[in-house]
Design an enzyme around this catalytic site. Sequence first.
Site, PDB file in Angstrom:
ATOM      1  N   ASP A 167      26.837 -24.052 -27.832  1.00 30.01           N
ATOM      2  CA  ASP A 167      25.624 -23.791 -28.611  1.00 30.01           C
ATOM      3  C   ASP A 167      25.941 -22.669 -29.590  1.00 30.01           C
ATOM      4  O   ASP A 167      27.083 -22.534 -30.008  1.00 30.01           O
ATOM      5  CB  ASP A 167      24.448 -23.447 -27.680  1.00 30.01           C
ATOM      6  CG  ASP A 167      23.094 -23.842 -28.272  1.00 30.01           C
ATOM      7  OD1 ASP A 167      22.785 -23.334 -29.364  1.00 30.01           O
ATOM      8  OD2 ASP A 167      22.372 -24.637 -27.668  1.00 30.01           O
TER       9      ASP A 167
ATOM     10  N   HIS B  78      27.594 -23.671 -32.519  1.00 31.62           N
ATOM     11  CA  HIS B  78      26.596 -23.912 -33.557  1.00 31.62           C
ATOM     12  C   HIS B  78      26.506 -22.765 -34.549  1.00 31.62           C
ATOM     13  O   HIS B  78      25.517 -22.660 -35.272  1.00 31.62           O
ATOM     14  CB  HIS B  78      25.221 -24.166 -32.920  1.00 31.62           C
ATOM     15  CG  HIS B  78      25.179 -25.402 -32.086  1.00 31.62           C
ATOM     16  ND1 HIS B  78      24.047 -25.789 -31.387  1.00 31.62           N
ATOM     17  CD2 HIS B  78      26.114 -26.350 -31.814  1.00 31.62           C
ATOM     18  CE1 HIS B  78      24.297 -26.909 -30.733  1.00 31.62           C
ATOM     19  NE2 HIS B  78      25.548 -27.267 -30.965  1.00 31.62           N
TER      20      HIS B  78
END
Length: 390
Positions: free
Chosen positions: A216, A239
Amino acid sequence: MAKLTVSGFLCLLIFVALLIQLSNAAYNVVSFGAKPDGKADATQPFLKAWASACSSARPSTIYVPKGRFLLKATVFRGPCKSRITVQIDGTLVAPLDYRALGNSGYWILFIQVNDVTVYGGTLDAKGAGFWACRKSGKTCPVGARSITFNWANNIVISGLTSINSQLSHLVINSCNNVVVRNVKLFAPDQSPNTDGIHVQTSTVVTIEGSTLQTGDDCISIGPGTKNLLINNIKCGPGHGVSIGSLGKEVNEAGVQDVTVRNAVFSGSDNGVRIKSWARPSNGFVRNILFENIVMNNVENPIIIDQNYCPNNQGCPTQSSGVKISGVTYRNIKGTSATPEAVTFDCSPTTPCRGIRLEDIKLTYMNKAATASCKNIGGSSTGILVPGSCL
């Protein structure tokens, strides 16, 4: 005045070293019954060592020697009487059965502590079982963040390695004066919600010299963050560095005075991102600087997304009220994994203002990438590839 001889000087140094040694209390977790075999539950010995250090009027060191130490959900609670250093030479291991950490949301939690340094060591949260549960659609616990600091001041986390967290590796919540230095955080790129570092409701936080490879956000920046410096990091997979998502609630603290510089993003889904829900909010993002950044095959190197509405639930036909202003992108270069390297998708009711581009060079397949702008105002200068759409 008499001169200090070499031998006298050496004696003085030894005396000072002894004073320093005597002035610090030391607590080895093994002496409290912890076994370095990775099988015997070491939770209570760790808590006993903490209790001794916390009650000491002298600065203390809790020492975790080499070996593997099994820890269940553990709370190190303050306030304490003096400074504490947690020196970890070994590995802290979570139970293999992810259900053993329950629904507390944490694995290792420091709460209401001041002047604590955590140095070295490895955290192995054994998150694979929890990720598999999440992917299977079964009923699962809420998941645990590996190491969390709540309501803490004057904190240093240095040289720590964290692998396979169930959720976020490191959380800094409601803290002041925190330094995170030379940490390494690893989780597979498809592991859900394994953010590297999450910061929220905190002031004067520095993150530097760290490697973040997660499933993430490498670093996520939540509401109420002020005076955050991120310097010399490596991010990817993951991310990217994300401010947000913000604006989920109408009344929400803003984010301000954030600098991200000297960073390298490699193969990440995003580079530098600002994200808000498409919902009414009185939140804001202001005085942000992204500079001296290299992008290597990043899908969205520069992105503002104010239309975040996962699964079209809770926000269709609405627009973000988060006010984004004073954001500078300076000296950002490299390659995009998609044709569009710069995406500014701002709110139609609360447009982005004061966005500045300086010396941007982002290419796609050895050609200039493209840019798109919606509901944005600002300026640009220097070399701009792609050309500015401001």
